[in-house]
Design a protein around this motif. Structure first.
Motif, PDB file in Angstrom:
ATOM      1  N   ALA A 192       0.819  -1.209   0.000  1.00 25.41           N
ATOM      2  CA  ALA A 192       0.000   0.000   0.000  1.00 25.41           C
ATOM      3  C   ALA A 192       0.855   1.263   0.000  1.00 25.41           C
ATOM      4  N   LEU A 193       2.111   1.157   0.415  1.00 24.65           N
ATOM      5  CA  LEU A 193       2.995   2.311   0.482  1.00 24.65           C
ATOM      6  C   LEU A 193       3.829   2.424  -0.782  1.00 24.65           C
ATOM      7  N   ASP A 194       4.452   3.575  -0.944  1.00 28.19           N
ATOM      8  CA  ASP A 194       5.359   3.771  -2.067  1.00 28.19           C
ATOM      9  C   ASP A 194       6.670   3.037  -1.792  1.00 28.19           C
ATOM     10  N   PRO A 195       7.278   2.457  -2.834  1.00 33.60           N
ATOM     11  CA  PRO A 195       8.416   1.540  -2.618  1.00 33.60           C
ATOM     12  C   PRO A 195       9.590   2.150  -1.874  1.00 33.60           C
ATOM     13  N   GLU A 196       9.912   3.414  -2.147  1.00 32.67           N
ATOM     14  CA  GLU A 196      11.076   3.995  -1.490  1.00 32.67           C
ATOM     15  C   GLU A 196      10.884   4.168   0.014  1.00 32.67           C
ATOM     16  N   MET A 197       9.618   4.187   0.462  1.00 29.93           N
ATOM     17  CA  MET A 197       9.350   4.400   1.877  1.00 29.93           C
ATOM     18  C   MET A 197       9.430   3.117   2.703  1.00 29.93           C
ATOM     19  N   VAL A 198       9.510   1.973   2.044  1.00 24.78           N
ATOM     20  CA  VAL A 198       9.615   0.717   2.791  1.00 24.78           C
ATOM     21  C   VAL A 198      11.034   0.163   2.776  1.00 24.78           C
ATOM     22  N   SER A 199      11.977   0.904   2.220  1.00 19.65           N
ATOM     23  CA  SER A 199      13.365   0.462   2.230  1.00 19.65           C
ATOM     24  C   SER A 199      13.870   0.173   3.640  1.00 19.65           C
ATOM     25  N   PRO A 200      13.546   1.008   4.656  1.00 12.48           N
ATOM     26  CA  PRO A 200      13.989   0.676   6.019  1.00 12.48           C
ATOM     27  C   PRO A 200      13.406  -0.637   6.526  1.00 12.48           C
ATOM     28  N   TYR A 363      -0.055  17.379  -8.340  1.00  6.76           N
ATOM     29  CA  TYR A 363       0.499  17.123  -7.018  1.00  6.76           C
ATOM     30  C   TYR A 363       2.025  17.151  -7.033  1.00  6.76           C
ATOM     31  N   GLU A 364       2.572  17.419  -5.868  1.00  8.53           N
ATOM     32  CA  GLU A 364       4.020  17.422  -5.688  1.00  8.53           C
ATOM     33  C   GLU A 364       4.362  16.609  -4.448  1.00  8.53           C
ATOM     34  N   LYS A 365       5.604  16.167  -4.374  1.00  5.29           N
ATOM     35  CA  LYS A 365       6.070  15.403  -3.216  1.00  5.29           C
ATOM     36  C   LYS A 365       7.397  15.972  -2.745  1.00  5.29           C
ATOM     37  N   ILE A 366       7.619  15.886  -1.443  1.00  3.58           N
ATOM     38  CA  ILE A 366       8.915  16.263  -0.884  1.00  3.58           C
ATOM     39  C   ILE A 366       9.318  15.198   0.119  1.00  3.58           C
ATOM     40  N   TYR A 367      10.626  15.060   0.290  1.00  4.71           N
ATOM     41  CA  TYR A 367      11.183  14.114   1.244  1.00  4.71           C
ATOM     42  C   TYR A 367      12.042  14.869   2.252  1.00  4.71           C
ATOM     43  N   LEU A 368      12.078  14.361   3.476  1.00  3.02           N
ATOM     44  CA  LEU A 368      12.981  14.898   4.479  1.00  3.02           C
ATOM     45  C   LEU A 368      13.364  13.795   5.454  1.00  3.02           C
ATOM     46  N   GLN A 400       3.730   9.551   4.393  1.00  6.82           N
ATOM     47  CA  GLN A 400       4.285   8.264   4.790  1.00  6.82           C
ATOM     48  C   GLN A 400       5.583   8.531   5.540  1.00  6.82           C
ATOM     49  N   ALA A 401       5.826   7.741   6.576  1.00  2.00           N
ATOM     50  CA  ALA A 401       7.034   7.966   7.373  1.00  2.00           C
ATOM     51  C   ALA A 401       7.535   6.647   7.928  1.00  2.00           C
ATOM     52  N   ALA A 402       8.848   6.580   8.110  1.00  2.00           N
ATOM     53  CA  ALA A 402       9.466   5.379   8.674  1.00  2.00           C
ATOM     54  C   ALA A 402      10.625   5.791   9.560  1.00  2.00           C
ATOM     55  N   GLY A 403      10.840   5.039  10.613  1.00  2.00           N
ATOM     56  CA  GLY A 403      11.942   5.316  11.529  1.00  2.00           C
ATOM     57  C   GLY A 403      11.832   4.469  12.770  1.00  2.00           C
ATOM     58  N   LYS A 404      12.661   4.767  13.751  1.00  2.00           N
ATOM     59  CA  LYS A 404      12.672   3.973  14.974  1.00  2.00           C
ATOM     60  C   LYS A 404      11.990   4.657  16.147  1.00  2.00           C
ATOM     61  N   GLU A 405      11.814   5.950  16.095  1.00  2.00           N
ATOM     62  CA  GLU A 405      11.158   6.672  17.183  1.00  2.00           C
ATOM     63  C   GLU A 405      10.360   7.839  16.616  1.00  2.00           C
ATOM     64  N   GLY A 406       9.206   8.133  17.217  1.00  2.00           N
ATOM     65  CA  GLY A 406       8.456   9.345  16.911  1.00  2.00           C
ATOM     66  C   GLY A 406       7.734   9.373  15.583  1.00  2.00           C
ATOM     67  N   VAL A 407       7.633   8.224  14.914  1.00  2.00           N
ATOM     68  CA  VAL A 407       7.048   8.188  13.573  1.00  2.00           C
ATOM     69  C   VAL A 407       5.539   8.419  13.626  1.00  2.00           C
ATOM     70  N   GLU A 408       4.840   7.577  14.406  1.00  2.00           N
ATOM     71  CA  GLU A 408       3.378   7.649  14.423  1.00  2.00           C
ATOM     72  C   GLU A 408       2.886   8.975  14.979  1.00  2.00           C
ATOM     73  N   LYS A 409       3.648   9.597  15.868  1.00  2.00           N
ATOM     74  CA  LYS A 409       3.273  10.902  16.422  1.00  2.00           C
ATOM     75  C   LYS A 409       3.147  11.936  15.311  1.00  2.00           C
ATOM     76  N   LEU A 548      19.204   6.277  -2.019  1.00  2.00           N
ATOM     77  CA  LEU A 548      19.489   4.930  -1.537  1.00  2.00           C
ATOM     78  C   LEU A 548      18.201   4.190  -1.164  1.00  2.00           C
ATOM     79  N   ALA A 549      17.248   4.928  -0.592  1.00  3.35           N
ATOM     80  CA  ALA A 549      15.964   4.307  -0.225  1.00  3.35           C
ATOM     81  C   ALA A 549      15.220   3.837  -1.464  1.00  3.35           C
ATOM     82  N   ALA A 550      15.261   4.634  -2.535  1.00  3.25           N
ATOM     83  CA  ALA A 550      14.578   4.248  -3.771  1.00  3.25           C
ATOM     84  C   ALA A 550      15.178   2.969  -4.338  1.00  3.25           C
TER      85      ALA A 550
END
Length: 554
Positions: A192-200, A363-368, A400-409, A548-550
């Motif tokens: 359901a997510l975009d491929p680059e966001m599931v690299s982690p 639409y546009e997208k940005i990453y950080l 969409q977000a991924a990480g080890k802390e503070g993601v769902e917040k 690298l994530a992509a």
């Protein structure tokens, strides 16, 4: 509807149970009867994988409410092991089969609520019904899986499907000491997510010893002489395991509604209006079996999540008892933990927008990639975040977000912004909690808003990694020399940001220039510097980390 009417509810768990409890709180006069085909009326089905992994040790912890509690606290008559087999709309009655005695009887209704849920998809392939091949929907399924693992001394597991349930099952099987292989038909897990966001997630699964068979599908199962199960793969290969869990999605349970002549939508769910009423004005439907409106597009969608089901049950109870309530729609806000990585999303993904033909130029997208709290405070962890927004007015479309802390917040904050029809400019100005151990003066939510707002104001011109092949620009890497030496884009020229003013003569003035750094901050500075000196320059959003994530998400 007068409060003393008779309300019959088919199915418990999130939708039906919440409807029953809400209806009682609104009316002491209503007669409320709830029918559940299984032995448990209200249980935490989202917790089932964690009981298999012994994270939730006791089964009773999954029991939200018993028939006895419903009777004593809410005066609701709950009948378990009772299957509603037909609806007579003309006479406003249902036929119920008592699965314990085999007897069938009828009950009249003034209002009927359907909450049958959704059943796991069973692949139409040979061997799907073999012993040792399971799906997971309820507590009896959980018991069977736990018993099989214990009785057979299972060491190897095959999980078919890399969605939310598949990943949760994978983690919990690993916690039980099994070696796990995931077979996923798409090119990445969490389709359901975009491929680059599931690299982690891919990296975390591999770190924990999980094998991935991506872009692969199972063609059938076969029992082997040693008691294991052989799974044939479309590529011609095979996998062997002691237990197989099939997690390839769910399908709305609509048999009862179809046979009663209720409208079924194109997606296969029971069609309801904003008040959860079906095509029959005396029948409502809630939960995983219904089609509802997507909050962003306004189109029909199926979202099998507990949160929306619970809210839909409340809306149905309100409307049945005379209140003017509407369900605003769904946006698919969800979170999943995969070992030490958390992935969350809300709204529409880029792939969904493209599939619906809505991406185009709108639409546009940005990453950080900010820290989850102030970088100077020990323990800051990176959050990789993708924000999708409207070029026209900055309205937020998805995150969409991924990480080890503070993601769902952060995703929760952006989810609320979407529900309020807010824009990236609102994220830019959002006032959020700050102390160094919790966040930053410029929270990741603020940062996402600021980056997107800069794009819309024309202060930042951005490019995307997936556009680079067709654009053929001059690629400028503004990281330090050591960073560049550890890895870089093949065609890139390295001019560190701090040297750029004195080395601008090395940048071609007759070509498009695309600058990148590690995460996008220094390349933004470089873009501002060069653009004010006459260069046609863009900053590649998200920098080398997104590049690298992509690669890792495919």
């Amino acid at each position: 509807m007068a409060s003393g009417k008779r309300i019959l509810i088919v199915g418990g768990v999130a939708g039906g149970a919440s409807c029953a409890a809400r209806a009682r709180r609104l009316s002491e006069e209503a007669e409320i009867i709830m029918f559940e085909k299984g032995p448990f009326v209200s249980f935490a089905n989202c917790g089932l994988p964690f009981h298999i992994g012994d994270v939730i040790e006791k089964e009773e912890a999954l029991m939200v409410a018993s028939p006895q509690l419903f009777k004593e606290r809410f005066n609701v008559d709950v009948r378990v092991n009772s299957e509603v087999v037909s609806i007579d709309r003309r006479n406003s009655e249902i036929a119920v089969k008592d699965l314990s005695s085999g007897e069938t009887y009828t009950e009249k209704y003034d209002a009927l609520v359907l909450s049958p849920g959704a059943a796991p998809v069973r692949l139409p392939i040979p061997g799907i019904d073999l012993p040792g091949v399971f799906t997971l929907r309820n507590i009896p399924d959980t018991r069977r899986i736990r018993e099989w693992v214990s009785a057979n001394g299972s060491n190897r597991a095959l999980v078919v499907g890399g969605g939310f349930i598949g990943l949760e099952m994978t983690e919990n099987l690993v916690k039980r000491g099994l070696t796990v292989t995931i077979v996923e038909a798409q090119s990445h897990v969490m389709p359901a997510l975009d491929p680059e966001m599931v690299s982690p997630v891919h990296s975390e699964l591999k770190r924990c010893g999980v094998s991935l068979r991506l872009g692969e599908s199972v063609t059938g199962f076969q029992s082997m002489p040693d008691g294991s199960i052989r799974a044939g793969l479309a590529s011609g290969g095979e996998e062997q395991a002691d237990i197989v869990i099939v997690c390839v999605g769910v399908r709305p349970e609509t048999k009862l509604a179809r046979e009663a002549g209720l409208e079924i939508g194109e997606l296969g769910g029971i069609r309801v209006d904003s008040r959860m009423r079906t095509s029959d004005p005396a029948i409502w439907a809630v939960g995983d079996a219904v089609e509802v409106r997507d909050f962003i597009t306004g189109g029909w969608t199926l979202i099998p999540l507990a949160g929306p089901a619970n809210r839909q049950g409340r809306v149905a109870a309100d409307v049945i008892l005379g209140r003017d309530r509407e369900f605003r729609g769904v946006q698919g806000t969800a979170v999943c933990g995969v070992f030490d990585v958390t992935v969350a999303s809300t709204g529409l993904s880029e792939k969904t927008l493209k599939r619906l033909g809505l991406w185009k130029q709108d639409y546009e997208k940005i990453y950080l990639h900010p820290g989850h709290h102030a970088l100077y405070y020990p323990g800051a962890r990176t959050i990789s975040l993708k924000l999708i927004f409207s070029k026209k007015d900055g309205r937020i479309i998805g995150c969409q977000a991924a990480g080890k802390e503070g993601v769902e917040k952060r995703v929760d904050v952006i989810s609320m912004a979407i529900q309020s029809n807010r824009t990236v400019f609102d994220l830019e100005e959002a006032e959020l909690c700050y102390a160094p151990q919790y966040g930053s003066a410029k929270d990741p939510v603020n940062m996402a808003g600021m980056i997107a707002a800069n794009v819309l104001r024309g202060d930042s011109s951005i490019a995307q990694w997936d556009e680079i092949a067709s654009a053929a620009p001059f690629v400028l890497d503004v990281r330090d020399v050591k960073e560049f030496g550890k890895g870089h884009v093949e065609q890139a020229v390295n001019i560190p940001l701090d040297q750029l003013r004195t080395r601008m003569n090395e940048v071609p003035g007759d070509r498009d220039v695309w600058a990148y750094c590690l995460v996008g901050q220094r390349s933004y500075y470089a873009m501002r510097l060069l653009s004010q000196n006459g260069f046609n320059v863009k900053s590649i959003s998200g920098g080398y980390r997104t590049f690298l994530a992509a690669k890792g998400g495919k």
